[in-house]
Design an enzyme around this catalytic site. Sequence first.
Site, mmCIF file in Angstrom:
data_model
loop_
_atom_site.group_PDB
_atom_site.id
_atom_site.type_symbol
_atom_site.label_atom_id
_atom_site.label_comp_id
_atom_site.label_asym_id
_atom_site.label_seq_id
_atom_site.Cartn_x
_atom_site.Cartn_y
_atom_site.Cartn_z
ATOM 1 C CG ASP A 513 -1.914 1.034 1.343
ATOM 2 O OD1 ASP A 513 -2.286 1.602 0.300
ATOM 3 O OD2 ASP A 513 -2.379 1.315 2.473
ATOM 4 C CD GLU A 516 -0.169 5.491 -3.836
ATOM 5 O OE1 GLU A 516 0.351 5.759 -2.737
ATOM 6 O OE2 GLU A 516 -0.896 4.510 -4.029
ATOM 7 C CG ASP A 589 -8.184 4.766 0.492
ATOM 8 O OD1 ASP A 589 -8.066 3.519 0.514
ATOM 9 O OD2 ASP A 589 -7.381 5.534 1.038
HETATM 10 O O1 MIG Z 1 -4.406 6.042 4.124
HETATM 11 O O2 MIG Z 1 -3.368 0.857 5.733
HETATM 12 O O3 MIG Z 1 -5.929 2.338 0.547
HETATM 13 O O4 MIG Z 1 -6.866 0.103 1.905
HETATM 14 O O5 MIG Z 1 -6.706 0.119 4.704
HETATM 15 C C1 MIG Z 1 -4.694 4.878 4.813
HETATM 16 C C2 MIG Z 1 -4.533 1.578 5.978
HETATM 17 C C3 MIG Z 1 -3.680 3.823 4.477
HETATM 18 C C4 MIG Z 1 -4.861 3.099 2.536
HETATM 19 C C5 MIG Z 1 -5.370 1.929 1.776
HETATM 20 C C6 MIG Z 1 -6.378 1.215 2.619
HETATM 21 C C7 MIG Z 1 -5.739 0.767 3.906
HETATM 22 C C8 MIG Z 1 -5.211 1.980 4.663
HETATM 23 N N1 MIG Z 1 -4.276 2.699 3.819
#
Ligand code: MIG
Length: 711
Positions: A513, A516, A589
């Site tokens: 995650d 980017e 999200d």
């Molecule tokens: O900004 O890890 O898109 O699926 O649950 C929050 C916590 C950070 C973003 C991901 C989301 C995940 C969350 N992460």
Amino acid sequence: MSDEVGSTKTPAPDDHLGSVLTENQSKFKTCGQIGFYRRQKDFHPDRSPYVAQLNTLNTENGVVTLNLTHQETQVPLKLQIFAVEGNILRLKINEESSVKPRFEVPDVLVKEPTTEQLKVSNLETGSLVLEQPSSSWKIHLTANPFSLLVTQEDKELISVNAQGQLYFENAVLPSKESGLTETDPANKPSASKEHFGLWKEKCEDYLDLKDPSSVGLDFTLHGFENVYGLPEHADTHQLQNTGESEAYRLYNLDVFGYRIHDKMGTYGSVPLLLAHKLSHTCGILWLNASETLVEVHSKAALKPQMHLPSPDMQKQRVVPNTDIRWMSESGVVDVFLLLGPAPHDIFKQYAQLTGTQMFPPLFSLGYHQCRWNYEDEADVEAVDSGFDEHDIPYDVIWLDIEHTDGKRYFTWDKEKFPNPVKMQENLREKRRKLVVISDPHIKVDPKYKLYAEAKEKGYFVKTINGRDFEGSCWPGASSYLDFTNPAVREWYSTQFSFDKYKNSTDVLFIWNDMNEPSVFESPEWTMPKEAVHHMGWHHRDLHNLYGFYQQMSTSEGLIHRSGGKERPFVLTRSFFAGSQRYGAVWTGDNKAEWEYLQISVPMLLTLSVTGISFCGADVGGFVGDPDAELLVRWYQAGSFQPFFRAHAMQGTRRREPWLFGEDNTSIIRRVIKERYTLLPFWYLLFYRAYLFAEPVMRLVLFFYLYNFLPH
Ligand code: MIG
């Protein structure tokens, strides 16, 4: 089911969320706030300033090379034209001689494309024709001003620079010849440097210092009205005409609760555009990993009987056409024209260049249960047995960032997860799996082994002053692994081996995650563009590749830990062309609202036709609380989408499938069971995606019209 699972642990943060979302949207740029966009838009000559120098023509090894000279500045560019096997053309435009090398995207192409001999067949004054004897296309090159026309069976297919928008900023000119030391690419002495953001550009309080190095080019697609591709945008499958002040933006960003029908960049980018008409499908792959903007202008055909002022116009408008203008902040022009002609040819041609979908392990095509967070081992066990009690099949339970010791990835929170191996053994007994999160930001903490080792080895992205870049993310102050360095990827991939990753077993898989990458409090919530990577490249040059590389390395780590025997499963949020080779992608999200359920379909279709078959959207919607009807509908749709995972944000109400009354539970049970009934079929579709580059999710027209209508 125990009350625990059904209870709301944190109050729903609705009001707060509203303000966070509004504030969130304003931190991202609009086109007008992007310097290279303003510069390129300000450049609208009547005719292209570039002239092809036919006397520089060289056809060594069957590759055609010649210079393009800017008439005013006299700066030459080098154009290369390649015929790539399988009905693909490649055009490269770079500085003829450069003070500083420019970034060329590595590692996305599966291999250096095999080229076929190009032959110059017709050298007249001011033009020439290139062909490849066994192919039905020809390239007609006009020298002054420079343009190309690709024909197929003597019909116009694609023009290049017909709008004269070839644009190439040279930071420093060979000053002796031109007498200039710097170019204003708009070539207007009156243009304010500040307005065009050539050497410095402000983003909020942040000042970005750089050399101007933007590139751009236009393409005309003859007879095409319908174009697709360019993920990721929360928008229709068919690309829309862009107005005068907006463009599709390809710039990977952490866009929590993103807006629908917006052309802003989201988490990932694939710079591939497809165009389709009854008799032909073609594609344009713009291989550039810097921030990129794409304008689309489709013109419908005018009826021939309509009165048109000039015969010229009449000729133009009896067929529709589409103009595409690509603009990138840095790098070179490196573009592949995929000449089709059928839709499945385009998918094959694209796969020949960037690879096919990895064939996923069977379990990963089942149903996934995720939440930020499943709190502790007891919670995991309760949810897991909830599925058995309610007779709902599932394969994978997920742990989000809270499972770690203070957001130190590869570790466990000892209070909440005192016995992770036991937890995994329990899952294994039921032939289930666990996925845990592993983000690219590494907590600045000398006592954290991963950090200390990476720091010592110099494996973090650097600032221009040569220090480790530090930004803020979930763990607080964090440094970011430089996945563009092969040594870092190799090292990171070994972190997944069972001896290094304590308390991991072979039922544990990975979720990448925030890649980017997301950097809190930084311009547009990402890494500053002048940050420095391996070999001295700036983040600006390769921004859109960061997530691609993390998933590559993770995926290789999982293969490696199994001694090369098992196919990995890795989900990533950020991606680029070629990411299909490493696992699955989800759309980030989204919100628990009907519009987001609806838009998931075109978003996933678009990913699918650009090679990324293994894709899904959070079932139920990540942000906010779905009511029972929305949740049920979302399961019904999601069970027919390739990657099928329910997920929910921290602070939302619990929503395991049995919490909305028996009627709703039974509908959800039915659709999940149907998914499992169809699992062998999904597996087959993925096998075909892997072998033959057939998208798993696909528009009917791509496979129906072409095959059944005369052409
Ligand atoms: O900004 O890890 O898109 O699926 O649950 C929050 C916590 C950070 C973003 C991901 C989301 C995940 C969350 N992460």
